[in-house]
Write a protein that holds these residues in place. Structure first.
Motif, PDB file in Angstrom:
ATOM      1  N   ILE A  65      39.542  36.294  37.760  1.00  0.00           N
ATOM      2  CA  ILE A  65      41.303  36.635  37.376  1.00  0.00           C
ATOM      3  C   ILE A  65      41.423  37.280  36.439  1.00  0.00           C
ATOM      4  O   ILE A  65      42.137  37.774  36.336  1.00  0.00           O
ATOM      5  N   GLU A  66      41.131  36.469  35.407  1.00  0.00           N
ATOM      6  CA  GLU A  66      41.968  36.280  33.635  1.00  0.00           C
ATOM      7  C   GLU A  66      40.954  38.148  33.518  1.00  0.00           C
ATOM      8  O   GLU A  66      41.197  38.864  32.547  1.00  0.00           O
ATOM      9  N   ASP A  67      40.002  38.905  34.436  1.00  0.00           N
ATOM     10  CA  ASP A  67      39.416  39.927  33.862  1.00  0.00           C
ATOM     11  C   ASP A  67      40.034  40.939  34.049  1.00  0.00           C
ATOM     12  O   ASP A  67      40.306  42.528  33.795  1.00  0.00           O
ATOM     13  N   VAL A  68      41.525  40.812  35.175  1.00  0.00           N
ATOM     14  CA  VAL A  68      41.704  42.333  36.098  1.00  0.00           C
ATOM     15  C   VAL A  68      42.844  42.230  35.849  1.00  0.00           C
ATOM     16  O   VAL A  68      43.630  41.287  35.474  1.00  0.00           O
ATOM     17  N   ILE A  69      43.084  43.155  35.080  1.00  0.00           N
ATOM     18  CA  ILE A  69      44.365  43.406  34.129  1.00  0.00           C
ATOM     19  C   ILE A  69      45.396  44.108  35.483  1.00  0.00           C
ATOM     20  O   ILE A  69      45.123  45.828  35.953  1.00  0.00           O
TER      21      ILE A  69
END
Length: 132
Positions: A65-69
């Protein structure tokens, strides 16, 4: 088997939500509100994954989830889960056995004419569903 993929929820001007799955070839859907959009996201994700597996393809690795912008202010990145076993039970094409009761005279007449009961029942059920 459960799978979880990140999705980006964009609130539209009319209050609806568009949903994009970056890991699934930018698979997209929408809903009338957030809850509807989430349900539609699960359906779209399930259909995509189900078809990929059915065709023998390897499923993409889910991003964290942290890698999705999110590309717009106010967009929500959320994880969407899908239980493919439950999805297959609901939407799969596997045949299920049903027991039915018909009058004896109708059974005998149909058997004499070589009528396929399963085919006739399927056609009648599909016609009934389409009429509604």
């Amino acid at each position: 088997m459960c799978y979880i993929y990140p999705a980006v929820f964009y609130r539209e001007v009319d209050g609806r939500y568009s949903v994009i799955f970056p890991d699934l070839n930018d698979l997209a859907t929408y809903g009338n509100d957030f809850a509807d959009a989430f349900a539609m996201a699960q359906e779209a994700c399930g259909q995509y994954l189900f078809n990929e597996l059915k065709e023998g393809n390897v499923l993409p690795v889910a991003s964290s989830i942290e890698d999705v912008i999110a590309e717009e202010d106010g967009a929500i990145v959320n994880m969407v889960d899908i239980d493919l076993k439950a999805f297959e039970r609901k939407y799969g094409e596997r045949s299920v056995k049903k027991t039915l009761t018909i009058p004896g005279w109708l059974n005998a007449s149909c058997e004499e004419r070589g009528i396929n009961f399963s085919k006739v029942l399927q056609e009648a059920l599909i016609a009934r569903l389409q009429a509604r």
